[in-house]
Scaffold this motif. Sequence first.
Motif, PDB file in Angstrom:
ATOM      1  N   SER A 174      24.756  13.545  -7.541  1.00 42.74           N
ATOM      2  CA  SER A 174      23.680  12.047  -8.550  1.00 42.74           C
ATOM      3  C   SER A 174      22.657  12.559  -7.711  1.00 42.74           C
ATOM      4  CB  SER A 174      24.743  10.971  -8.390  1.00 42.74           C
ATOM      5  OG  SER A 174      26.610  11.165  -8.535  1.00 42.74           O
ATOM      6  N   GLU A 175      21.581  11.414  -7.894  1.00 37.24           N
ATOM      7  CA  GLU A 175      20.323  11.025  -7.043  1.00 37.24           C
ATOM      8  C   GLU A 175      20.098   9.554  -7.699  1.00 37.24           C
ATOM      9  OE1 GLU A 175      17.191  13.904  -8.789  1.00 37.24           O
ATOM     10  OE2 GLU A 175      17.957  13.929 -10.633  1.00 37.24           O
ATOM     11  N   MET A 176      19.063   8.890  -7.000  1.00 38.93           N
ATOM     12  CA  MET A 176      18.637   7.526  -7.776  1.00 38.93           C
ATOM     13  C   MET A 176      16.859   7.936  -7.912  1.00 38.93           C
ATOM     14  SD  MET A 176      20.907   5.804  -6.633  1.00 38.93           S
ATOM     15  CE  MET A 176      19.749   4.151  -7.197  1.00 38.93           C
ATOM     16  N   VAL A 177      16.693   7.251  -9.320  1.00 40.30           N
ATOM     17  CA  VAL A 177      15.351   8.059  -9.842  1.00 40.30           C
ATOM     18  C   VAL A 177      15.325   6.589 -10.386  1.00 40.30           C
ATOM     19  CG1 VAL A 177      15.818  10.149 -10.355  1.00 40.30           C
ATOM     20  CG2 VAL A 177      16.630   8.260 -12.781  1.00 40.30           C
ATOM     21  N   THR A 178      13.777   5.681 -10.456  1.00 40.66           N
ATOM     22  CA  THR A 178      13.274   5.302 -11.524  1.00 40.66           C
ATOM     23  C   THR A 178      13.834   5.385 -12.600  1.00 40.66           C
ATOM     24  OG1 THR A 178      10.829   5.843 -11.664  1.00 40.66           O
ATOM     25  CG2 THR A 178      12.376   4.415  -9.713  1.00 40.66           C
ATOM     26  N   GLN A 190       1.006  -0.680  -0.278  1.00 37.05           N
ATOM     27  CA  GLN A 190      -0.557   0.289  -0.098  1.00 37.05           C
ATOM     28  C   GLN A 190       1.068   1.208   0.038  1.00 37.05           C
ATOM     29  OE1 GLN A 190      -3.234   0.222   2.677  1.00 37.05           O
ATOM     30  NE2 GLN A 190      -3.474  -2.272   2.673  1.00 37.05           N
ATOM     31  N   THR A 191       1.954   0.829   0.470  1.00 30.92           N
ATOM     32  CA  THR A 191       3.156   1.623   0.729  1.00 30.92           C
ATOM     33  C   THR A 191       3.979   2.109  -0.244  1.00 30.92           C
ATOM     34  OG1 THR A 191       2.636   2.248   2.752  1.00 30.92           O
ATOM     35  CG2 THR A 191       4.234   3.616   2.492  1.00 30.92           C
ATOM     36  N   GLU A 192       4.429   3.422  -0.834  1.00 32.95           N
ATOM     37  CA  GLU A 192       5.279   3.489  -1.898  1.00 32.95           C
ATOM     38  C   GLU A 192       6.429   3.577  -1.871  1.00 32.95           C
ATOM     39  OE1 GLU A 192       5.572   4.238  -5.321  1.00 32.95           O
ATOM     40  OE2 GLU A 192       3.138   3.641  -5.629  1.00 32.95           O
ATOM     41  N   PRO A 193       7.150   2.568  -1.776  1.00 35.03           N
ATOM     42  CA  PRO A 193       9.045   1.938  -1.365  1.00 35.03           C
ATOM     43  C   PRO A 193       9.504   3.194  -1.785  1.00 35.03           C
ATOM     44  CG  PRO A 193       8.806   1.117  -3.628  1.00 35.03           C
ATOM     45  CD  PRO A 193       7.343   1.858  -3.076  1.00 35.03           C
ATOM     46  N   GLN A 194      10.592   3.598  -0.292  1.00 30.99           N
ATOM     47  CA  GLN A 194      11.347   5.079  -0.574  1.00 30.99           C
ATOM     48  C   GLN A 194      12.648   4.309  -1.642  1.00 30.99           C
ATOM     49  OE1 GLN A 194      11.828   5.613   3.713  1.00 30.99           O
ATOM     50  NE2 GLN A 194      10.274   5.748   4.263  1.00 30.99           N
ATOM     51  N   ALA A 195      12.871   5.321  -2.476  1.00 40.66           N
ATOM     52  CA  ALA A 195      13.745   5.059  -3.364  1.00 40.66           C
ATOM     53  C   ALA A 195      15.655   5.279  -2.125  1.00 40.66           C
ATOM     54  CB  ALA A 195      14.154   6.543  -3.934  1.00 40.66           C
ATOM     55  N   PRO A 196      16.121   4.363  -2.067  1.00 41.99           N
ATOM     56  CA  PRO A 196      17.331   3.979  -1.938  1.00 41.99           C
ATOM     57  C   PRO A 196      18.375   4.967  -0.912  1.00 41.99           C
ATOM     58  CG  PRO A 196      17.557   3.017  -3.386  1.00 41.99           C
ATOM     59  CD  PRO A 196      16.273   3.438  -3.634  1.00 41.99           C
ATOM     60  N   LEU A 197      19.341   5.298  -0.744  1.00 42.95           N
ATOM     61  CA  LEU A 197      19.884   7.176  -0.403  1.00 42.95           C
ATOM     62  C   LEU A 197      21.752   6.973  -2.037  1.00 42.95           C
ATOM     63  CD1 LEU A 197      20.533   7.601   2.929  1.00 42.95           C
ATOM     64  CD2 LEU A 197      18.171   8.464   1.437  1.00 42.95           C
ATOM     65  N   VAL A 198      22.150   7.617  -1.851  1.00 46.05           N
ATOM     66  CA  VAL A 198      22.552   7.692  -3.079  1.00 46.05           C
ATOM     67  C   VAL A 198      24.156   7.440  -1.822  1.00 46.05           C
ATOM     68  CG1 VAL A 198      24.582   8.926  -4.197  1.00 46.05           C
ATOM     69  CG2 VAL A 198      21.833   9.244  -5.030  1.00 46.05           C
ATOM     70  N   PRO A 199      25.374   6.140  -2.480  1.00 44.44           N
ATOM     71  CA  PRO A 199      25.817   6.078  -1.404  1.00 44.44           C
ATOM     72  C   PRO A 199      26.979   7.355  -1.213  1.00 44.44           C
ATOM     73  CG  PRO A 199      25.448   3.934  -3.214  1.00 44.44           C
ATOM     74  CD  PRO A 199      25.009   5.381  -3.291  1.00 44.44           C
ATOM     75  N   SER A 200      27.984   7.434  -0.631  1.00 39.66           N
ATOM     76  CA  SER A 200      28.467   8.744  -0.298  1.00 39.66           C
ATOM     77  C   SER A 200      29.953   8.848  -0.894  1.00 39.66           C
ATOM     78  CB  SER A 200      28.635   8.913   1.864  1.00 39.66           C
ATOM     79  OG  SER A 200      29.808   7.758   1.320  1.00 39.66           O
ATOM     80  N   GLY A 201      30.333   7.994  -1.192  1.00 43.19           N
ATOM     81  CA  GLY A 201      31.479   7.251  -2.304  1.00 43.19           C
ATOM     82  C   GLY A 201      31.250   7.695  -4.025  1.00 43.19           C
ATOM     83  N   VAL A 202      30.295   7.750  -3.859  1.00 41.03           N
ATOM     84  CA  VAL A 202      29.723   7.825  -5.519  1.00 41.03           C
ATOM     85  C   VAL A 202      30.244   9.620  -6.327  1.00 41.03           C
ATOM     86  CG1 VAL A 202      28.251   7.955  -7.235  1.00 41.03           C
ATOM     87  CG2 VAL A 202      28.101   6.500  -6.093  1.00 41.03           C
ATOM     88  N   ASP A 203      29.847  10.673  -5.613  1.00 39.89           N
ATOM     89  CA  ASP A 203      29.859  11.773  -5.593  1.00 39.89           C
ATOM     90  C   ASP A 203      31.440  11.904  -5.907  1.00 39.89           C
ATOM     91  OD1 ASP A 203      27.515  12.587  -6.254  1.00 39.89           O
ATOM     92  OD2 ASP A 203      27.044  13.344  -4.322  1.00 39.89           O
ATOM     93  N   LYS A 204      32.201  11.497  -5.067  1.00 39.64           N
ATOM     94  CA  LYS A 204      33.771  11.484  -4.725  1.00 39.64           C
ATOM     95  C   LYS A 204      34.104  10.412  -6.318  1.00 39.64           C
ATOM     96  CE  LYS A 204      34.470  11.340   0.413  1.00 39.64           C
ATOM     97  NZ  LYS A 204      35.293  10.729   1.377  1.00 39.64           N
TER      98      LYS A 204
END
Length: 289
Positions: free
Chosen positions: A53-57, A11-25
């Motif tokens: 960076s961002e997480m999207v479907t 019933q609840t939309e799944p939350q998008a995972p967080l961007v790993p901290s090392g990605v932007d580095k």
Amino acid sequence: MSDVQSFRFGQTEPQAPLVPSGVDKLGERLARRLRTILEPMVGGKPTVTPLPSEMVTYGQWSAMAASFSAYSIYRLHPLKGGIMVRIDAALVGGMLERFYGGAGGKAGLARSEFTPSEERIIARVSDAIMDALIANWGEAMHLESVMKVRETDPRALSFAETTDQMLSQSFTVCLSRNEEWPIELMLPLVALRQLEPLLSSGTAEEGRLPDPIWRTRIAQQMGNIRLPAKTVLARPTLNLTELLALKPGDVIPVNIQRALPLIVNNRVLAQGTIGEQNGRAAFMIEKLS
């Protein structure tokens, strides 16, 4: 814990995972490589700025994707899924014009395909980006890239399922004061999970650099350590018979050397002389060992 939210399965939309901290580095390192890739093509030093960076479907990304752009899809073995490189159509035209000595900056008419010369520019730049990714991520595992397909229309892409979580990593390329266009990388979450050792440990350069805060604190603490210092005025020698015969009042002749050692932790650190300062015995250092 006031930020805790309830979740009802189905019933609840799944939350998008967080961007790993090392990605932007890693993105900052890739931006430096992009400048090196683009510089010989544009006849100058472009400015390449990594964006957060961002997480999207994949469905969300598809709904906002540019209708005409340079889309290149690769496989990076052994990572799961594919990697997409998107180069803005105006950037492709600007690079081509500058490559042949033009000033760049012409927007051009609306169109649906690239010229053969532009396609060669697209292949050269996107292949070089994949080589840069391999160099960036090669610390985690050995990677090999294989080009699968190039498209100009996002609707013709067969890249991922609509609900698949993707990492969008974009870079702004500025060729002059009034020219600014994007280059975007799309990476599936399943591939990111295979790179977790690289993302969590940081880059090789960071691993070799000491933490400045730690160095300052350890230096302060070590500076407060107290060590006993001593000197030896003389070292008379006695045989065992003389030693056993000693009694109160006996006098042992000694010969005090002019240069006396300053000893700390059984190591001679300096040479000096004994004297007096402010009514107290003192040791004056004359030579460091």
